[in-house]
Motif scaffolding. Structure first.
Motif, short mmCIF file in Angstrom:
data_model
loop_
_atom_site.label_atom_id
_atom_site.label_comp_id
_atom_site.label_asym_id
_atom_site.label_seq_id
_atom_site.Cartn_x
_atom_site.Cartn_y
_atom_site.Cartn_z
N THR A 252 0.92 -1.28 -0.24
CA THR A 252 -0.03 -0.09 0.07
C THR A 252 0.96 1.44 -0.10
O THR A 252 0.44 2.42 -0.58
CB THR A 252 -0.99 -0.11 1.14
OG1 THR A 252 -0.04 -0.20 2.38
CG2 THR A 252 -1.95 -1.15 1.02
N GLY B 42 4.48 -6.37 1.32
CA GLY B 42 4.23 -5.58 2.28
C GLY B 42 5.76 -5.51 2.84
O GLY B 42 6.46 -6.60 3.29
N GLY C 87 8.18 -3.68 6.02
CA GLY C 87 8.60 -3.22 7.10
C GLY C 87 9.87 -2.40 7.01
O GLY C 87 10.34 -2.21 5.81
N ARG C 88 10.25 -1.83 7.98
CA ARG C 88 11.50 -1.14 7.87
C ARG C 88 12.76 -1.89 7.60
O ARG C 88 12.58 -3.08 7.95
CB ARG C 88 11.95 -0.18 9.15
CG ARG C 88 10.85 0.85 9.64
CD ARG C 88 11.01 1.80 10.19
NE ARG C 88 11.72 1.25 11.60
CZ ARG C 88 12.58 2.04 12.42
NH1 ARG C 88 12.98 2.84 12.11
NH2 ARG C 88 12.92 1.19 13.51
N ALA D 44 -3.69 -3.50 7.18
CA ALA D 44 -2.44 -3.02 6.77
C ALA D 44 -2.92 -1.73 5.71
O ALA D 44 -3.71 -2.07 4.69
CB ALA D 44 -1.61 -4.05 6.08
N PHE D 45 -2.55 -0.87 6.00
CA PHE D 45 -3.06 0.52 5.15
C PHE D 45 -1.97 1.54 5.10
O PHE D 45 -1.21 1.74 6.14
CB PHE D 45 -4.27 0.99 5.79
CG PHE D 45 -4.32 1.56 7.19
CD1 PHE D 45 -4.42 0.66 8.23
CD2 PHE D 45 -3.77 3.02 7.48
CE1 PHE D 45 -4.34 1.11 9.65
CE2 PHE D 45 -4.03 3.28 8.62
CZ PHE D 45 -4.21 2.53 9.96
N ASN E 41 8.88 3.83 15.91
CA ASN E 41 7.85 3.40 15.06
C ASN E 41 6.94 2.26 15.37
O ASN E 41 6.52 1.51 14.62
CB ASN E 41 8.31 3.24 13.63
CG ASN E 41 9.01 2.03 13.40
OD1 ASN E 41 9.79 1.37 14.28
ND2 ASN E 41 8.86 1.22 12.15
N ASP E 42 7.37 1.63 16.76
CA ASP E 42 6.73 0.39 16.94
C ASP E 42 5.60 0.54 18.12
O ASP E 42 5.85 1.43 19.04
CB ASP E 42 7.61 -0.59 17.57
CG ASP E 42 8.21 -1.45 16.39
OD1 ASP E 42 8.18 -0.97 15.21
OD2 ASP E 42 9.37 -2.27 16.56
N LYS F 212 5.04 -6.87 20.06
CA LYS F 212 4.54 -5.94 18.83
C LYS F 212 3.37 -6.14 18.37
O LYS F 212 2.91 -7.15 18.15
CB LYS F 212 5.76 -5.92 17.74
CG LYS F 212 5.67 -5.07 16.69
CD LYS F 212 6.82 -4.78 15.77
CE LYS F 212 6.40 -3.91 14.47
NZ LYS F 212 7.87 -3.64 13.93
N GLY G 143 3.45 -1.75 13.49
CA GLY G 143 4.67 -1.05 13.05
C GLY G 143 4.40 -0.09 12.02
O GLY G 143 3.13 0.06 11.46
N ILE G 144 5.06 1.01 12.04
CA ILE G 144 4.66 2.24 11.00
C ILE G 144 6.04 2.26 10.10
O ILE G 144 7.28 2.43 10.53
CB ILE G 144 4.55 3.41 12.13
CG1 ILE G 144 3.02 3.22 12.68
CG2 ILE G 144 4.51 4.71 11.17
CD1 ILE G 144 3.01 3.79 13.95
N LEU G 145 5.72 2.75 8.79
CA LEU G 145 6.80 2.93 8.06
C LEU G 145 6.29 4.26 7.21
O LEU G 145 5.53 4.32 6.23
CB LEU G 145 6.73 1.78 6.96
CG LEU G 145 7.98 1.66 5.79
CD1 LEU G 145 9.36 1.80 6.49
CD2 LEU G 145 7.51 0.92 4.67
N GLY H 179 2.87 4.46 6.32
CA GLY H 179 2.15 3.12 6.37
C GLY H 179 2.23 2.58 7.81
O GLY H 179 2.85 2.75 8.55
N VAL H 180 1.00 1.85 7.93
CA VAL H 180 0.77 1.42 9.16
C VAL H 180 0.47 -0.08 9.28
O VAL H 180 -0.64 -0.45 8.17
CB VAL H 180 -0.52 2.21 9.95
CG1 VAL H 180 -0.74 1.66 11.35
CG2 VAL H 180 -0.17 3.82 9.99
N GLY H 181 0.76 -1.06 9.97
CA GLY H 181 0.37 -2.31 9.99
C GLY H 181 -0.17 -2.73 11.35
O GLY H 181 0.98 -2.45 12.40
C1 BTN Z 1 7.76 -2.06 10.56
O1 BTN Z 1 7.19 -2.27 11.61
O2 BTN Z 1 8.87 -2.19 10.31
C2 BTN Z 1 6.94 -1.27 9.84
C3 BTN Z 1 5.69 -1.96 9.21
C4 BTN Z 1 4.98 -1.14 8.24
C5 BTN Z 1 3.94 -2.06 7.57
C6 BTN Z 1 2.85 -1.29 6.86
S1 BTN Z 1 1.67 -2.43 6.12
C7 BTN Z 1 0.76 -1.25 5.31
C8 BTN Z 1 2.01 -0.40 4.70
N1 BTN Z 1 2.52 -1.24 3.45
C9 BTN Z 1 3.55 -1.73 3.54
O3 BTN Z 1 4.28 -2.21 2.66
N2 BTN Z 1 4.19 -1.50 4.74
C10 BTN Z 1 3.38 -0.78 5.47
#
Ligand code: BTN
Length: 249
Positions: free
Chosen positions: A27, A53, A55-56, A70-71, A112-113, A120, A123-125, A136-138
């Motif tokens: 996303t 999808g 993460g960092r 996941a958005f 970001n967690d 956990k 997570g936020i990216l 990005g938020v999961g």
């Molecule tokens: C992390 O914890 O490392 C960050 C995770 C972020 C995941 C979200 S899911 C929606 C969005 N799309 C992605 O590809 N990543 C973020």
């Protein structure tokens, strides 16, 4: 058939609106493309399944279909770009507050967690373009099984009952909308909420910076710009980013 997010779509605060995809790569990547093509800010793109999808640090983000959220959210902040990194703390605070509807307290592991008892839940990216930023938020909303080696849990597991994904999303967006208005002015209010929940404060940590440098010390808390204050042998250092943080005690 009525979609799970239809009702809350009508309740989103301006300018936020939902686009729901069954399957996509990431996303964050989709919103980047849409932003480059001129999409207005406020789009919240949700995917049931992400085939790429992220993460960092290029980690894979694991999210089983229908259980979690996941958005990504597209913003075009008027605040200087140097402040956009604060959106990671802003999104973390909004997730933690929304989680606290079902749990006593959620912890924020800077930067970001979001965690519950060291595990956990989100997570936020945050990824910036020239004139836009994608948040990005999961969130592990209801998952029960996690890949081996992941110290993770979900809101549903911790609360002991199933959490409504759409209600969580609406609550998150309302809080995120409120806090993102404090990116430049009144960021103190955000910091207060993050500091209250910061799981690193007072702890000894080993911290890996981009490029592989390692720092060790005790976390004193957060500075006025959201930076981590680390007390090391050489004195207190202000750190604005970290790739990985391990708790030593
Ligand atoms: C992390 O914890 O490392 C960050 C995770 C972020 C995941 C979200 S899911 C929606 C969005 N799309 C992605 O590809 N990543 C973020």
């Amino acid at each position: 058939m009525k979609g799970e997010f239809d009702e809350v779509a009508a309740l989103m605060p301006d300018p936020f609106r939902i686009l729901h995809r069954e399957i996509t790569g990431s996303t964050n990547d989709d919103l980047r493309e849409l932003a480059i093509a001129g999409m207005a800010e406020g789009l919240v793109l949700i995917a049931e399944k992400q085939t790429a999808g992220r993460g960092r640090r290029g980690a894979v983000w694991f999210s089983p279909v229908g259980e979690n959220l996941a958005f990504s959210v597209l913003l075009r902040p008027s605040a200087p770009k140097a402040l956009w990194g604060r959106l990671s703390l802003i999104a973390g605070l909004a997730v933690a507050e929304a989680a606290e509807k079902s749990l006593p307290i959620a912890g924020i592991k800077w930067p970001n967690d979001v965690q519950v008892d060291g595990k956990k839940i989100a997570g936020i990216l945050v990824e910036a373009g020239s004139d836009f930023v994608v948040v990005g938020v999961g969130v592990n909303v209801n998952s029960r099984n996690f890949p081996e080696g992941l110290d993770a849990t979900s809101l549903g597991v911790e609360a002991g009952y199933e959490i409504s994904r759409s209600a969580f999303l609406l609550d998150f967006v309302n809080r995120f909308s409120h806090h993102s208005g404090r990116l430049e002015n009144s960021f103190d209010d955000v910091l207060r909420g993050v500091s209250q929940r910061c799981v690193l404060t007072g702890k000894r940590v080993s911290l890996f910076l981009t490029g592989g440098t390692r720092r060790e010390g005790r976390v004193r808390g957060l500075g006025p710009r959201g930076e981590l204050l680390l007390e090391a042998e050489t004195g207190v250092q202000a750190l604005f980013q970290a790739d990985e943080i391990r708790l030593l005690d």
